[in-house]
Design an enzyme around this catalytic site. Structure first.
Site, mmCIF file in Angstrom:
data_model
loop_
_atom_site.group_PDB
_atom_site.id
_atom_site.type_symbol
_atom_site.label_atom_id
_atom_site.label_comp_id
_atom_site.label_asym_id
_atom_site.label_seq_id
_atom_site.Cartn_x
_atom_site.Cartn_y
_atom_site.Cartn_z
ATOM 1 C CG ASP A 56 -2.080 0.864 1.173
ATOM 2 O OD1 ASP A 56 -1.988 1.905 0.494
ATOM 3 O OD2 ASP A 56 -3.108 0.524 1.783
ATOM 4 C CD GLU A 72 -8.395 5.559 -1.022
ATOM 5 O OE1 GLU A 72 -9.148 5.402 -0.073
ATOM 6 O OE2 GLU A 72 -7.378 6.274 -0.980
ATOM 7 C CG HIS A 132 -8.067 0.499 5.780
ATOM 8 N ND1 HIS A 132 -8.149 0.259 4.427
ATOM 9 C CD2 HIS A 132 -7.464 1.703 5.904
ATOM 10 C CE1 HIS A 132 -7.605 1.274 3.776
ATOM 11 N NE2 HIS A 132 -7.185 2.160 4.643
ATOM 12 C CG ASP A 133 -10.261 3.937 4.744
ATOM 13 O OD1 ASP A 133 -9.595 4.041 5.791
ATOM 14 O OD2 ASP A 133 -9.784 4.116 3.602
ATOM 15 C CG ASP A 169 -3.663 6.192 0.598
ATOM 16 O OD1 ASP A 169 -4.574 5.538 1.127
ATOM 17 O OD2 ASP A 169 -3.416 7.385 0.874
HETATM 18 C C1 GLC Z 1 -6.901 6.515 2.149
HETATM 19 C C2 GLC Z 1 -6.730 5.405 3.165
HETATM 20 C C3 GLC Z 1 -7.106 5.924 4.519
HETATM 21 C C4 GLC Z 1 -6.182 7.068 4.857
HETATM 22 C C5 GLC Z 1 -6.177 8.132 3.758
HETATM 23 C C6 GLC Z 1 -5.033 9.064 3.909
HETATM 24 O O1 GLC Z 1 -8.201 6.917 2.044
HETATM 25 O O2 GLC Z 1 -7.469 4.290 2.789
HETATM 26 O O3 GLC Z 1 -7.055 4.940 5.508
HETATM 27 O O4 GLC Z 1 -6.567 7.661 6.061
HETATM 28 O O5 GLC Z 1 -6.063 7.578 2.467
HETATM 29 O O6 GLC Z 1 -3.826 8.428 3.570
#
Ligand code: GLC
Ligand code: CA
Length: 567
Positions: free
Chosen positions: A98, A256, A331-332, A199
């Protein structure tokens, strides 16, 4: 159909701090992951996506990186990492890292230098602006509450952070930054990692001139979203990353990318774009938000017909042109069985039904740790038991605004990211067998009932059902490559779809509710003897009449049909 290993794979997401603790400090670590590789191999996992494990002061659990080429001390050492990677490869599994390229930690040496003076050579590694009318440079709001701008007294300028103020955004307009990041990505590839989840990659480019956003009064999603999401230049940057670095390795990449539909996603994943293999889309994650402008915390019931519309659109638009990444949890997000199923009365059948839904779609299925045993949301009474920076900021903001405690906690119970971050439940011992010490966040109180040890030995468990789904994917190409077709578009409770590849057709029937609606087999399927039941979450009677089938609560069935009539 352009076969690729990453299309035929199953991915499993590990949130390391909550996966397995090997040394009793209450935090998961790499040795902990290592000790569970056999478990994951038994499940049938091909690819592990591991959330950030780089050096970090952990203001956002590793999504704030202070050294890209070192391991977070809580998680272990680079030797532990090398061993883990080797052991995964020995088992035929691949590792997807990641990688956070949008921002670093405020403790990253680049930022430490950058903030030290206006003429430091690293000043332009980040985004610095002068204030306007005694306030921040513009009205953009952060994902984690408040302005995206933080005033740094040392130089009396503001730096930009889309996330917390401990996560300053990198300046992708600076070629030196790009060079450094490319070099670092290559460094990991040379080590032998098999891919990346990028990310927040949709946000690396910000609107030129940093103008105020329209729609004041909305939340970040409406207010400033357009100002830093999916802008055209992102694609040039990704193509450069691809052509100069990624192209030379046989890897799997997923971005993402919130805030886009499938047509726009094709710009990232379309065949021939030379960018990414797939992206995580968020349209179905917004189904239970009151309005696009109200943000994630304002929850309303979601409608199955809306879910069908969204998923069908992605399935149809990307078929033969790109590739989907299918998921219901990460995880979010809240736990999928609590959000889309029924964790109170039908936890087991509804978790299996949701698994069937995801695993029978076209695209790579992602399992989030604990989803395979039907782990549920938590509802800690006190805010003191929460750890997530987004949740804590939200709580503070609402308290200050005078919102009653009970209302804030209700939103947190439904939507907090900590729902997915309580420790993995391995056995019925204390703290779910996750640690011998004090866990960094409380373990869900249902761990005596819901845990891996129970699930593995019960042939009817959610875990063993997942295993079956994964095996089916390896046996039937139609599950991987078949073209999607929606049935019963307007049905409020049943989601049924087909997948077709040459002379093979899958029929997937899913009851998303606790009622018992009747499924009526469309005319074209009525040669019932040619339908072979592949999997179901209930014992299916042979004599079931598919022309008119009363479904049980959360029932799922998958049939295979040979269109030529030959078995
Ligand atoms: C993405 C991750 C999240 C994180 C954010 C900032 O959305 O999935 O967990 O807080 O990026 O890096
Ligand atoms: Ca540990």
């Amino acid at each position: 159909m352009n076969p690729k290993w990453w299309k035929e794979s199953i991915a499993y997401q590990i949130y390391p701090i909550s996966f397995m603790d090997s040394n009793g400090d209450g935090k998961g670590d790499l040795r902990g992951v290592l000790s569970k590789l056999d478990y994951l191999q038994d499940l049938g996992v091909d690819v592990i996506w591991i959330c950030p494990i780089y050096k970090s002061p952990n203001h956002d659990n590793g999504y704030d990186i202070s050294d890209y080429c070192d391991i977070m001390k809580e998680f272990g050492t680079m030797d532990d990492f090398d061993l883990l990677l080797r052991e995964m490869h020995t088992r035929g599994m691949k590792l997807m890292m990641d990688l956070v390229l949008n921002h670093t930690s405020h403790e990253h040496p680049w930022f430490v230098e950058s903030r030290s003076s206006k003429d430091n050579p690293k000043r332009d590694y980040y985004i610095w602006k002068k204030g306007k009318n005694g306030g921040p440079p513009n009205n953009w709001e952060s994902y984690f509450s408040g302005s995206v701008w933080e005033l740094d007294p040392r130089t009396d300028e503001y730096y930009l952070h889309l996330y917390s103020r401990f996560q300053p955004d990198l300046n992708w307009e600076n070629p030196a930054v790009i060079d450094k990041l490319h070099e670092m990505v290559q460094w990991w590839l040379k080590k032998g990692v098999d891919g990346f989840r990028f990310d927040a990659i949709a946000h690396i480019v910000k609107a030129e001139g940093y103008p105020d956003a329209l729609n004041p009064g909305g939340t970040p999603t409406v207010r400033a979203y357009d100002m830093f999401s999916n802008l055209e230049h992102v694609h040039t940057l990704l193509q450069n990353l691809h052509d100069q670095v990624l192209y030379y390795y046989d890897i799997m990449t997923v971005g993402e990318t919130s805030g886009l539909g499938p047509e726009q996603a094709l710009d990232y994943v379309g065949d021939g774009r030379r960018e990414l293999n797939m992206t995580f889309q968020f349209e179905h994650m917004n189904l239970d938000a009151a309005s696009p402008g109200s943000g994630k915390w304002d929850v309303v019931p979601w409608k199955l017909t809306d879910l069908k519309k969204i998923i069908s659109n992605w399935q149809t638009v990307l078929h033969d042109r790109g590739w989907n990444a299918n998921y219901l949890c990460n995880h979010d997000q809240p736990r999928s069985v609590s959000r889309f199923g029924n964790d109170l009365y039908y936890r087991i059948p509804s978790a299996k039904m949701l698994a069937t839904f995801i695993h029978m779609l076209e695209g790579t299925p992602y399992i989030y740790q604990g989803e395979e045993i039907g782990m549920t949301n938590v509802a800690f009474e006190s805010i003191d038991d929460y750890r997530d920076v987004e949740t804590l900021n939200y709580y503070e903001e609402k308290r200050t605004a005078g919102v009653p405690e009970a209302d804030i906690m209700a939103a947190i119970h439904t939507k907090s990211r900590d729902n997915a971050r309580t420790p993995m439940q391995w056995d019925d011992g204390e703290d779910g067998g996750f640690t011998t010490g004090v866990p960094w966040i409380r373990v869900n109180s249902n761990s005596r009932e819901i845990n891996v040890a129970n699930a593995v030995k019960d042939p009817d468990s959610i875990y063993n059902y997942y295993k079956k789904l994964i095996q089916l994917r390896k046996q039937h190409q139609v599950i991987v490559y078949g073209e999607y077709g929606l049935l019963l578009e307007e049905h409020p409770e049943i989601y049924a779809y087909t997948r077709t590849l040459e002379d093979q057709r899958l029929l997937v029937i899913l009851n998303f509710y606790e009622h018992d609606p009747v499924f009526e087999l469309p005319e074209e399927f009525q040669a019932a003897e040619k339908l072979e039941l592949l999997v179901s979450n209930y014992p299916a009677a042979k004599e079931d009449d598919l022309r008119s089938l009363k479904l049980r609560p959360y029932e799922a069935r998958v049939y295979l049909q040979h269109l030529s009539g030959k078995a």
